[in-house]
Write a protein that holds these residues in place. Structure first.
Motif, PDB file in Angstrom:
ATOM      1  N   HIS A 164      79.185  44.893  58.056  1.00  0.00           N
ATOM      2  CA  HIS A 164      80.388  43.962  58.485  1.00  0.00           C
ATOM      3  C   HIS A 164      80.354  43.080  57.631  1.00  0.00           C
ATOM      4  O   HIS A 164      79.470  42.632  56.946  1.00  0.00           O
ATOM      5  CB  HIS A 164      80.336  43.701  59.993  1.00  0.00           C
ATOM      6  N   HIS A 167      82.245  36.583  60.354  1.00  0.00           N
ATOM      7  CA  HIS A 167      81.784  35.890  61.533  1.00  0.00           C
ATOM      8  C   HIS A 167      82.349  34.618  61.516  1.00  0.00           C
ATOM      9  O   HIS A 167      82.843  34.099  60.350  1.00  0.00           O
ATOM     10  CB  HIS A 167      80.284  35.579  61.556  1.00  0.00           C
ATOM     11  N   GLU A 171      75.263  32.581  61.324  1.00  0.00           N
ATOM     12  CA  GLU A 171      74.173  33.194  61.914  1.00  0.00           C
ATOM     13  C   GLU A 171      72.929  33.607  61.248  1.00  0.00           C
ATOM     14  O   GLU A 171      72.680  33.621  60.019  1.00  0.00           O
ATOM     15  CB  GLU A 171      74.504  34.694  62.117  1.00  0.00           C
ATOM     16  N   HIS A 223      77.061  43.098  55.156  1.00  0.00           N
ATOM     17  CA  HIS A 223      75.694  43.100  55.476  1.00  0.00           C
ATOM     18  C   HIS A 223      75.413  43.824  56.756  1.00  0.00           C
ATOM     19  O   HIS A 223      76.429  44.286  57.524  1.00  0.00           O
ATOM     20  CB  HIS A 223      75.250  41.713  55.783  1.00  0.00           C
TER      21      HIS A 223
HETATM   22 FE   LIG Z   1      76.441  39.612  60.870  1.00  0.00          FE
END
Ligand SMILES: [Fe+2]
Length: 254
Positions: A164, A167, A171, A223
């Protein structure tokens, strides 16, 4: 844990018999008892005051055993009940769910990918310049406030946890149990892998994967996390506090 009177300690809402997880706030001269994964979720170094004073850098972690922390605004302490023990039942603890159930039909997450998430706990707020933290400029210039949330993930051995690239937060991941890796890709194809960051318990990926985008957005490469063995890992998410919320708070304080 031995706490000074000022320290505030509470279990995180994903603490289980498999894995004790605690949040410590305002620690001063704090002894971490027993072998413990210690995560520094803040943006200032946390000093381990042993023979040599050495830092746990911001957004980073280490494994300590009966060691003294000089001072920390916030620490996450993680202790698996049994190192190398069986953990496949962790995802049956209350509040855990398959990611497909959490995202719902619109999330389009593959049901056949066994990726499970714990409840999420809001642990603190931090203020930093994201461009500085993400290595885009040497000195901090524009301070932003972030809400910090943490949760655990579980995936069994051999799971590719889905490539994906989106975001709306920064993170950071810490390996808690088993051996896994964070991987970067050129596109959605597993064959397009170009970086493999190996993770063993106590290790946090250095230099978050994303870059700043326009207006408090973040640009991620494709990633995924890959579990080589049965794995538990910690995600810490830094969510930008919207301007309207910040303004409302500052008005409340006047
Ligand atoms: Fe992620």
């Amino acid at each position: 844990m031995t706490a000074t009177p000022s320290a505030i300690e509470r279990p995180l809402n994903f603490s289980t018999p498999y894995l004790r997880a605690d949040l410590v706030r305002d620690a001063v001269d704090y002894t971490v008892e027993g072998r413990t994964i210690v995560v520094n979720p803040g943006n200032t170094p946390v000093i381990v005051a042993e023979d040599l004073r050495k830092a746990i850098p911001p957004l980073s972690s280490t494994v300590l055993a009966d060691a003294r922390i000089e001072k920390a605004d916030a620490l996450l302490l993680l202790r698996p009940a049994e190192e190398g023990g069986e953990v496949s039942g962790v995802a049956e603890a209350p509040g855990w769910a398959h990611l497909a159930d959490l995202l719902g039909p619109d999330g389009d997450f593959p049901r056949e990918t066994p990726l499970f998430r714990s409840p999420q706990d809001e642990i603190t707020t931090v203020v930093f310049d994201p461009a500085h933290v993400l290595g885009e400029r040497e000195t901090a210039m524009v301070q932003r406030e972030f809400t910090v949330r943490a949760n655990l993930w579980f995936a069994p051995a051999g799971t590719n946890c889905f490539i994906h690239n989106q975001h709306d937060f920064i993170e950071v991941h810490t390996q808690v149990h088993g051996l896994g890796r964070m991987q970067r890709f050129r596109n959605h194809d597993q064959a397009s892998l170009y970086q493999d960051v190996l993770m063993s318990p106590g290790y946090t990926t250095q230099d978050p994967f994303c870059a700043t985008g326009p207006q408090c957005t973040y640009h991620y490469p494709f990633h995924q996390y890959k579990a080589d063995t049965d794995c538990i890992w910690l995600a810490i998410e830094y969510h930008p506090v919207p301007r309207a919320v910040r303004l409302a708070r500052s008005q409340e304080n006047h």
